[in-house]
Motif scaffolding. Structure first.
Motif, PDB file in Angstrom:
ATOM      1  N   TYR A 592      -7.037 106.082 -21.015  1.00  0.00           N
ATOM      2  CA  TYR A 592      -6.907 107.396 -20.372  1.00  0.00           C
ATOM      3  C   TYR A 592      -5.778 107.375 -19.339  1.00  0.00           C
ATOM      4  O   TYR A 592      -4.958 108.298 -19.262  1.00  0.00           O
ATOM      5  CB  TYR A 592      -8.214 107.786 -19.692  1.00  0.00           C
ATOM      6  N   TYR A 593      -5.727 106.304 -18.527  1.00  0.00           N
ATOM      7  CA  TYR A 593      -4.672 106.193 -17.518  1.00  0.00           C
ATOM      8  C   TYR A 593      -3.296 106.087 -18.167  1.00  0.00           C
ATOM      9  O   TYR A 593      -2.296 106.633 -17.654  1.00  0.00           O
ATOM     10  CB  TYR A 593      -4.923 104.987 -16.622  1.00  0.00           C
ATOM     11  N   HIS A 615      -3.332 101.658 -12.122  1.00  0.00           N
ATOM     12  CA  HIS A 615      -4.770 101.751 -12.390  1.00  0.00           C
ATOM     13  C   HIS A 615      -5.103 101.154 -13.764  1.00  0.00           C
ATOM     14  O   HIS A 615      -6.083 100.416 -13.911  1.00  0.00           O
ATOM     15  CB  HIS A 615      -5.227 103.207 -12.325  1.00  0.00           C
ATOM     16  N   ALA A 616      -4.302 101.511 -14.752  1.00  0.00           N
ATOM     17  CA  ALA A 616      -4.544 100.987 -16.104  1.00  0.00           C
ATOM     18  C   ALA A 616      -4.444  99.471 -16.123  1.00  0.00           C
ATOM     19  O   ALA A 616      -5.241  98.773 -16.770  1.00  0.00           O
ATOM     20  CB  ALA A 616      -3.554 101.597 -17.086  1.00  0.00           C
ATOM     21  N   SER A 617      -3.474  98.932 -15.412  1.00  0.00           N
ATOM     22  CA  SER A 617      -3.296  97.480 -15.375  1.00  0.00           C
ATOM     23  C   SER A 617      -4.464  96.800 -14.685  1.00  0.00           C
ATOM     24  O   SER A 617      -4.886  95.714 -15.091  1.00  0.00           O
ATOM     25  CB  SER A 617      -1.984  97.145 -14.666  1.00  0.00           C
ATOM     26  N   ALA A 618      -5.003  97.429 -13.626  1.00  0.00           N
ATOM     27  CA  ALA A 618      -6.152  96.843 -12.946  1.00  0.00           C
ATOM     28  C   ALA A 618      -7.377  96.802 -13.857  1.00  0.00           C
ATOM     29  O   ALA A 618      -8.201  95.886 -13.787  1.00  0.00           O
ATOM     30  CB  ALA A 618      -6.456  97.636 -11.668  1.00  0.00           C
ATOM     31  N   LEU A 619      -7.533  97.823 -14.713  1.00  0.00           N
ATOM     32  CA  LEU A 619      -8.677  97.873 -15.637  1.00  0.00           C
ATOM     33  C   LEU A 619      -8.487  96.947 -16.835  1.00  0.00           C
ATOM     34  O   LEU A 619      -9.463  96.491 -17.430  1.00  0.00           O
ATOM     35  CB  LEU A 619      -8.881  99.306 -16.125  1.00  0.00           C
ATOM     36  N   HIS A 622      -5.433  91.894 -18.872  1.00  0.00           N
ATOM     37  CA  HIS A 622      -4.931  91.031 -19.952  1.00  0.00           C
ATOM     38  C   HIS A 622      -4.288  91.820 -21.081  1.00  0.00           C
ATOM     39  O   HIS A 622      -3.968  91.241 -22.125  1.00  0.00           O
ATOM     40  CB  HIS A 622      -6.074  90.183 -20.512  1.00  0.00           C
ATOM     41  N   ASP A 623      -4.129  93.104 -20.884  1.00  0.00           N
ATOM     42  CA  ASP A 623      -3.512  93.934 -21.923  1.00  0.00           C
ATOM     43  C   ASP A 623      -1.991  93.844 -21.760  1.00  0.00           C
ATOM     44  O   ASP A 623      -1.418  94.351 -20.792  1.00  0.00           O
ATOM     45  CB  ASP A 623      -3.995  95.376 -21.779  1.00  0.00           C
ATOM     46  N   SER A 624      -1.349  93.229 -22.706  1.00  0.00           N
ATOM     47  CA  SER A 624       0.099  93.015 -22.609  1.00  0.00           C
ATOM     48  C   SER A 624       0.866  94.328 -22.673  1.00  0.00           C
ATOM     49  O   SER A 624       1.904  94.485 -22.017  1.00  0.00           O
ATOM     50  CB  SER A 624       0.559  92.083 -23.730  1.00  0.00           C
ATOM     51  N   LYS A 625       0.377  95.290 -23.444  1.00  0.00           N
ATOM     52  CA  LYS A 625       1.093  96.560 -23.561  1.00  0.00           C
ATOM     53  C   LYS A 625       1.044  97.334 -22.239  1.00  0.00           C
ATOM     54  O   LYS A 625       2.035  97.947 -21.842  1.00  0.00           O
ATOM     55  CB  LYS A 625       0.493  97.392 -24.689  1.00  0.00           C
ATOM     56  N   VAL A 626      -0.115  97.299 -21.573  1.00  0.00           N
ATOM     57  CA  VAL A 626      -0.216  97.983 -20.281  1.00  0.00           C
ATOM     58  C   VAL A 626       0.701  97.314 -19.261  1.00  0.00           C
ATOM     59  O   VAL A 626       1.413  97.983 -18.488  1.00  0.00           O
ATOM     60  CB  VAL A 626      -1.678  98.001 -19.796  1.00  0.00           C
ATOM     61  N   ALA A 627       0.694  95.967 -19.268  1.00  0.00           N
ATOM     62  CA  ALA A 627       1.569  95.254 -18.323  1.00  0.00           C
ATOM     63  C   ALA A 627       3.034  95.569 -18.594  1.00  0.00           C
ATOM     64  O   ALA A 627       3.834  95.770 -17.662  1.00  0.00           O
ATOM     65  CB  ALA A 627       1.311  93.760 -18.423  1.00  0.00           C
ATOM     66  N   ALA A 628       3.412  95.612 -19.868  1.00  0.00           N
ATOM     67  CA  ALA A 628       4.804  95.922 -20.198  1.00  0.00           C
ATOM     68  C   ALA A 628       5.159  97.340 -19.772  1.00  0.00           C
ATOM     69  O   ALA A 628       6.250  97.594 -19.233  1.00  0.00           O
ATOM     70  CB  ALA A 628       5.031  95.734 -21.692  1.00  0.00           C
ATOM     71  N   SER A 629       4.238  98.262 -19.994  1.00  0.00           N
ATOM     72  CA  SER A 629       4.501  99.650 -19.599  1.00  0.00           C
ATOM     73  C   SER A 629       4.647  99.756 -18.085  1.00  0.00           C
ATOM     74  O   SER A 629       5.507 100.508 -17.570  1.00  0.00           O
ATOM     75  CB  SER A 629       3.367 100.560 -20.094  1.00  0.00           C
TER      76      SER A 629
END
Length: 968
Positions: A592-593, A615-619, A622-629
């Motif tokens: 959602y974030y 916020h998305a990264s905190a949730l 370990h999600d590489s796509k969120v970290a990259a974004s």
């Protein structure tokens, strides 16, 4: 030898005893043993009765049996011969008489029988030939004849004479033959009581008593005479059995163990014991046989009764005395009753191995299952699997399926491997699949249904879909589609919809959801259907299902608002952002974030987008796509260090993502960490594999992959380069100013240059790679004399190159020039220079192209130089277009065209010189030194070029050059 009987005696005997052949010159036959006479007598009597009745078959059969029992007896020979003659078989009769003549050639009766009668008329009152007996018999005798014979016998003097004794013997024989006459029976009983019967006659009397059913009298006679011989026992038992009194028979045979001299007689005794066993089984069970064949017969008779009454001890004892390979059915039944299931399986296997034994597989396996021996039943069935040729094949496969469903643990890996081999026909495979379904053996179901025959029923297609659903979504979808086609149902269609979505076949999934009646859709189905519609951007359809979900009172949770936002986004992004804010407020979710951040960035709210990505990264740490974004968001905010940290985190979570690797390469280059940038460049090159090295021309790779790989290698080589060297030499046939970048504004016939560059550490200068370079060069020309070799007027130049723009190849230089020889035409000076070079796209660059068999190249070069001391300015515009034709790996031949304009201002505009010319040339290029990580670091070029000047300040307009360039 006894005296011949007188005439009246002979007459009496002929009248009274037609059953015993007597003639005028003969005596009572005594041939044959007592036992033979005893055994043959009943058959002879039966033969006489058949003769009287005219029954040819019975008469000959009975007389033949009597002959077999007494083969050398004259009586049996005469009886059989007379029967043959009576029924018109003279040849057979004569053969019997001829055979008997070997044993008794002097017997008067035999001679008489072999002599044809003198006249066809026969007086049976005086003739004792067998034909008379056959024609008349005792029933035809006249009462007067009997009276006369009895009167003579009653005479005292005659009764004690030998003739009287013979007559009495004849009367006894008559009484025995006429045993159904009460007077005859009374007479025999009286004679027996007075001891007047001979041993032979007592035997005959014993037989008659048995025939009449007077068993008490017979047993009394047997006991008195001590007759416990097998023959008497058998006769007594047979008579009792014929009477139907099994109790009496059982009482008689109990405890008797006759040792028969004949195998057939012993078998008859066993049969009689079997009759008595219905009342008293003990005698049959305990009887010890003498003949092995009869032992098997006794077991065959006794076993069923023993097992029927559950007498396992007797059955086991009976079987123990028999060969191990006999009576396997009984052994199987006994083993089942005793719970010895392994032995039962062994017996069943042996039974099935017999000819036509396959018919027993069905009942034997069923009995094992019913007895509680599923493992043995399973093994028995699997040993015969797949039951080819068995008429009960379908039933056996069904039984195997039942067994598999009840006891799946019994089927080990080897069993399952056999069951997975597809059978020959669809019908058999359907039955086979029921077995595998009962075992829940998805591997087997997949293997058997690999042919995907359209004849499989929908039920099996549904099971195949269940088996494929976990790891083969596409095949699972196909299976569910086949099941829905054959047996349409809401459940099957729902399964198809979910599976098609899992297989990313969203069109099929949406079609399946639409085919389910709305009333049958559950709340979860509506959410799934809306998700499917949104996946293929069917927002209107998704909104309809979401409206139905809300109308039915569905929970308006984060998932609902998430889907609603996606449905509203195309028409109303602002509303979608609000719905996403509702979603994250109810159910914080990185998805959602992430979507909210994308909408915020689209609206230009970069700071809000960055916050949403945080916020998305905190949730999802370990999600590489969120970290990259998040890293890209930091880059947009101008924070490369923060971006680098996020890209590192993403790379740790997904080290095989080539996009992350390259991003780390570029960001490290941007922040000036070239050593780390080279590390990531190597990783990026490794992710391409070795295809580019093994096949630089890219057979097997896409053109883009080949070019990208070469660009990474070139970048890796540049990042590691500290020194650069290049050398140029041009030899011409006349003076020209063309392409003289060595000494702008100076016209030579030939020139040469050797240059060395040192790339200063960008961390010291705060700039990018190649931003600041220190260099030194030595250059010379042909001089004013116009010599061929460029070794005159040598100059040493030392200076700095500065590249102010990363994205443009523009270089600003300052150079101090000092003469390197004693030429009077050279002097110290300082040159300020600005130059730029553009190829207008990577595909027109002059560097090696990894893909294709050639490429076009162009370059537009601008050079402005000013000499401070000489107060002289030079402008050069140069355009070159060519075509590199690959002739080998790292080699090209390049034809090209060349246009150049040179302007020289030597007196602040008072003396302006112009030179405009065009040239044609061909150049051979060699690149070399490439490694796994580095592109070609070295290049050698040889060119021949012809020029023509359209306007020039020089004397000659045409020139020819040999040009040599190298760099390393």
């Amino acid at each position: 030898m006894k005296r011949p009987l007188p005439g009246r005696c002979a007459l009496a005997l002929c009248i009274l005893m037609p059953a015993w052949p007597l003639c005028a010159e003969s005596q009572v036959s005594t041939d044959g043993s007592r036992y033979q006479q005893f055994m043959a007598y009943p058959h002879r009597q039966a033969g006489y009765a058949a003769l009287r009745a005219g029954n040819e078959r019975a008469a000959i059969a009975e007389f033949s049996r009597a002959r077999e029992l007494a083969p050398q007896s004259v009586d049996t020979a005469l009886d059989l011969a007379e029967a043959y003659r009576h029924f018109g078989h003279a040849r057979q009769a004569q053969a019997i008489l001829d055979e008997q003549s070997r044993y008794s050639p002097n017997d008067l009766r035999l001679r008489a029988a072999m002599t044809p009668p003198a006249s066809p008329a026969v007086d049976c009152n005086i003739d004792n030939r067998p034909v008379c007996r056959a024609k008349r018999g005792f029933g035809d005798l006249q009462v007067g004849d009997l009276a006369r014979a009895q009167a003579e016998l009653d005479a005292p003097d005659f009764a004690v004479s030998p003739q009287g004794q013979s007559l009495r013997h004849a009367l006894v024989q008559r009484a025995i033959y006429l045993g159904d006459d009460p007077r005859a029976v009374e007479q025999l009983a009286e004679l027996d009581a007075h001891g007047e019967l001979s041993s032979e006659e007592r035997n005959q009397w014993f037989t008659l008593l048995l025939k009449l059913g007077r068993f008490d009298a017979a047993r009394a006679l047997q006991s008195r005479e001590g007759w416990d011989e097998p023959a008497q026992n058998l006769a007594m038992a047979q008579a009792m059995a014929s009477s139907g009194d099994r109790t009496m028979l059982a009482s008689y045979v109990a405890g008797r163990q006759p040792a028969f001299a004949d195998e057939k007689d012993e078998r008859q005794w066993i049969n009689l014991l079997a009759v008595a066993a219905r009342v008293q089984p003990g005698p049959l069970d305990r009887y010890t046989v003498l003949y092995p064949a009869n032992a098997a017969w006794q077991a065959r008779v006794a076993l069923p009764m023993a097992m029927m009454r559950d007498d396992r001890a007797v059955a086991g004892s009976m079987l123990s005395r028999l060969p191990a390979d006999s009576f396997r059915e009984e052994r199987f039944s006994l083993a089942v009753q005793q719970g010895q299931y392994v032995q039962a399986q062994q017996q069943a296997t042996a039974l099935i191995a017999q000819p036509d034994g396959y018919r027993l597989l069905d009942p034997l396996s069923y009995r094992l299952m019913e007895a509680g021996a599923p493992n043995e039943a399973k093994q028995l069935l699997l040993d015969a699997y797949p039951f080819g040729g068995n008429p009960h094949q379908a039933a056996l496969l069904a039984r195997l399926a039942v067994l598999a469903g009840e006891q799946p643990a019994l089927f080990v890996a080897e069993d399952r491997a056999r069951l997975r081999q597809p059978l020959d026909s669809v019908a058999l495979r359907v039955a086979q699949l029921h077995v595998l379904s009962a075992l829940r053996d998805c591997d087997g179901i997949r293997q058997v249904m690999a042919d995907q025959s359209p004849d499989y029923p929908g039920e099996l297609w549904r099971q195949l879909g269940d088996c494929y659903s976990k790891d083969r979504p596409g095949l699972a979808e196909y299976a569910y589609a086949q099941a829905s086609k054959r047996e349409p149902s809401t459940d099957t269609t729902r399964a198809l919809a979910y599976q098609a979505y899992s297989a990313q076949d969203y069109e099929t999934a949406l079609l399946a959801w639409r085919s389910v009646p709305a009333a049958h859709l559950q709340q979860s189905d509506l959410i799934a259907a809306a998700t499917t519609a949104l996946t293929i951007h069917e927002t209107a359809v998704a909104r309809a299902w979401l409206d139905a979900y809300a109308a039915r009172g569905g929970k308006l949770d984060g998932t609902y608002w998430w889907l609603r936002a996606q449905a509203d986004e195309p028409g109303n992004p602002a509303l979608a952002r609000m719905e996403l804010e509702n979603a994250v407020a109810l159910q914080p979710d990185p998805r959602y974030y992430a979507k909210l951040a994308a909408l915020q960035a689209q609206a230009g709210n970069k700071q809000e987008a960055l916050a949403s990505w945080q916020h998305a990264s905190a949730l999802a740490p370990h999600d590489s796509k969120v970290a990259a974004s998040l890293g890209y968001a930091y880059l947009q905010m101008g924070e490369p260090e923060q971006a680098l940290a996020q890209f590192e985190r993403a790379h740790q979570a997904d080290p095989d993502d080539p996009a992350l690797t390259r991003q780390l390469l570029y960001v490290n280059q941007q922040v000036g960490d070239y050593a780390q940038a080279r590390v990531y460049a190597e990783q990026a090159i490794d992710q391409f594999g070795d295809a580019g090295v093994a096949d630089p021309d890219g057979a097997g790779d896409t053109r883009q992959d080949q070019d990208d790989l070469y660009s990474l290698r070139r970048l890796h080589e540049n990042l590691g380069r500290t020194w650069s060297f290049n050398a140029d030499m041009s030899l011409g046939d006349t003076v020209s100013s063309a392409a003289n970048s060595v000494a702008p504004g100076v016209s030579y016939r030939s020139y040469a240059q050797l240059e060395a560059q040192y790339h200063l550490d960008p961390t010291l200068t705060g700039g990018d790679l190649n931003t600041l370079t220190a260099y030194a060069r030595l250059f010379a020309g042909s001089g004013v004399s116009g010599a061929v070799w460029p070794v005159h007027e040598a100059m040493l130049g030392i200076g700095l190159h500065w590249k102010p723009l990363i994205s443009q190849n523009i270089v600003l230089s300052v150079e101090q020039q000092t003469p390197a020889d004693n030429s009077r035409d050279t002097r110290n000076d300082t040159m300020l220079r600005a130059s730029g070079s553009w190829s207008f796209g990577q595909k027109f660059s002059d560097d090696w192209h990894a893909s294709g068999w050639g490429w076009p190249t162009q370059n537009f070069y601008v050079d402005v130089a000013h000499y401070l001391r000489a107060k002289e300015s030079v402008v050069t515009l140069d355009y070159r277009f060519g075509w590199h034709d690959k002739i080998a790996n790292g080699q090209t031949v390049e034809p090209y065209i060349h246009v150049q304009y040179t302007g020289i201002d030597r007196a602040q505009g008072l003396n302006y010189l112009r030179d405009g010319r065009a040239g044609l040339g061909v150049q051979w290029n060699l690149w070399y030194g490439q490694t796994h990580y580095d592109a070609y670091p070295h290049r050698l070029s040889l060119a021949v070029e012809g020029q023509h000047a359209f306007t020039t300040y020089l004397r000659d307009k045409n020139a020819m050059f040999l040009i040599v360039r190298t760099q390393w």
